[in-house]
Design a protein around this motif. Structure first.
Motif, PDB file in Angstrom:
ATOM      1  N   ILE A 177      20.654  -4.998   0.548  1.00  0.00           N
ATOM      2  CA  ILE A 177      19.586  -4.912   1.560  1.00  0.00           C
ATOM      3  C   ILE A 177      18.759  -3.661   1.314  1.00  0.00           C
ATOM      4  CG2 ILE A 177      19.049  -4.778   4.016  1.00  0.00           C
ATOM      5  CD1 ILE A 177      21.859  -5.919   4.534  1.00  0.00           C
ATOM      6  N   LYS A 178      17.469  -3.802   1.478  1.00  0.00           N
ATOM      7  CA  LYS A 178      16.573  -2.655   1.412  1.00  0.00           C
ATOM      8  C   LYS A 178      15.655  -2.725   2.619  1.00  0.00           C
ATOM      9  CE  LYS A 178      14.898   0.244  -2.021  1.00  0.00           C
ATOM     10  NZ  LYS A 178      14.826   0.441  -3.448  1.00  0.00           N
ATOM     11  N   CYS A 179      15.276  -1.585   3.142  1.00  0.00           N
ATOM     12  CA  CYS A 179      14.351  -1.520   4.276  1.00  0.00           C
ATOM     13  C   CYS A 179      13.036  -0.897   3.806  1.00  0.00           C
ATOM     14  CB  CYS A 179      14.944  -0.679   5.405  1.00  0.00           C
ATOM     15  SG  CYS A 179      13.833  -0.569   6.827  1.00  0.00           S
ATOM     16  N   PHE A 180      11.957  -1.594   4.101  1.00  0.00           N
ATOM     17  CA  PHE A 180      10.614  -1.079   3.842  1.00  0.00           C
ATOM     18  C   PHE A 180       9.933  -0.842   5.187  1.00  0.00           C
ATOM     19  CE2 PHE A 180      11.835  -3.615   0.229  1.00  0.00           C
ATOM     20  CZ  PHE A 180      11.491  -2.794  -0.844  1.00  0.00           C
ATOM     21  N   TRP A 181       9.064   0.137   5.243  1.00  0.00           N
ATOM     22  CA  TRP A 181       8.360   0.410   6.495  1.00  0.00           C
ATOM     23  C   TRP A 181       6.884   0.669   6.230  1.00  0.00           C
ATOM     24  CZ3 TRP A 181       6.059   5.168   6.734  1.00  0.00           C
ATOM     25  CH2 TRP A 181       6.555   6.146   5.884  1.00  0.00           C
ATOM     26  N   GLY A 182       6.100   0.352   7.227  1.00  0.00           N
ATOM     27  CA  GLY A 182       4.677   0.620   7.169  1.00  0.00           C
ATOM     28  C   GLY A 182       4.188   1.176   8.496  1.00  0.00           C
ATOM     29  N   LYS A 183       3.280   2.119   8.412  1.00  0.00           N
ATOM     30  CA  LYS A 183       2.720   2.732   9.609  1.00  0.00           C
ATOM     31  C   LYS A 183       1.220   2.892   9.397  1.00  0.00           C
ATOM     32  CE  LYS A 183       3.278   6.760  12.588  1.00  0.00           C
ATOM     33  NZ  LYS A 183       3.954   8.042  12.775  1.00  0.00           N
ATOM     34  N   ALA A 184       0.448   2.428  10.381  1.00  0.00           N
ATOM     35  CA  ALA A 184      -1.020   2.487  10.256  1.00  0.00           C
ATOM     36  C   ALA A 184      -1.526   3.905  10.402  1.00  0.00           C
ATOM     37  CB  ALA A 184      -1.667   1.599  11.304  1.00  0.00           C
TER      38      ALA A 184
END
Length: 184
Positions: free
Chosen positions: A177-184
């Protein structure tokens, strides 16, 4: 959102016993025009992105996240994950599924559930996920491997069977499992 009516219904039934305000919607988020019609605080994608058979579907999924939230977390199969036979066998025993490389491929993994269900997961590189999130309009993006909590690790190491301890060690060395994140 889920494209499976059974999954949406199961989530709604489960939430009846929960205090959280969650909206469950039957929708295919890989469709370019998919939309909720409103913003949410956080989009959380768990085991969805690896269902994208093509890069454009993956981009459409990331676009869906950005259209509906300024922050998103994506939990998915790591593109670097390579199923290892012993780990796969232990995962089936303790987690109810195993992971097997699709015959003749380097970009697909079959997760085989106990019983007869097989789900094909398409692997994309970390760079591809991050690029899709950026292309969707997230200004800040990142990734990290998911190893589980220290409390769970301590609990298993103290009380678990030997093969549970071995599985934990193998997952720590070869996380799927890998977690990716995005923030505007």
């Amino acid at each position: 959102c889920d494209s499976s009516p059974a999954m949406v219904e199961a989530a709604r039934v489960h939430q009846q016993h929960d205090e959280h305000d969650v909206e469950y919607v039957l929708m295919d988020v890989s469709c370019e025009k998919a939309g909720l019609g409103h913003q949410v605080d956080l989009c959380l994608s768990i085991y969805v992105m690896q269902m994208a058979k093509e890069l454009q579907q993956l981009q459409d999924m990331c676009n869906f996240l950005r259209r509906h939230a300024h922050r998103s977390l994506v939990f998915t199969v790591s593109g670097e994950y390579i199923p290892e036979p012993r780990q796969s066998k232990l995962m089936l025993k303790h987690l109810g599924f195993q992971s097997l490389r699709a015959p003749g491929t380097t970009d697909r993994i079959h997760f085989v559930m106990q019983g007869s269900s097989t789900i094909t997961n398409y692997q994309y590189s970390e760079e591809t996920y991050l690029q899709c999130l950026e292309n969707a309009g997230y200004r800040q993006v990142g990734a990290y491997k998911l190893h589980g909590s220290e409390q769970y690790r301590d609990y298993v190491m103290e009380t678990g069977e030997n093969d549970e301890k071995e599985l934990l060690e193998r997952i720590s060395a070869n996380p799927h499992i890998k977690c990716f994140w995005g923030k505007a």
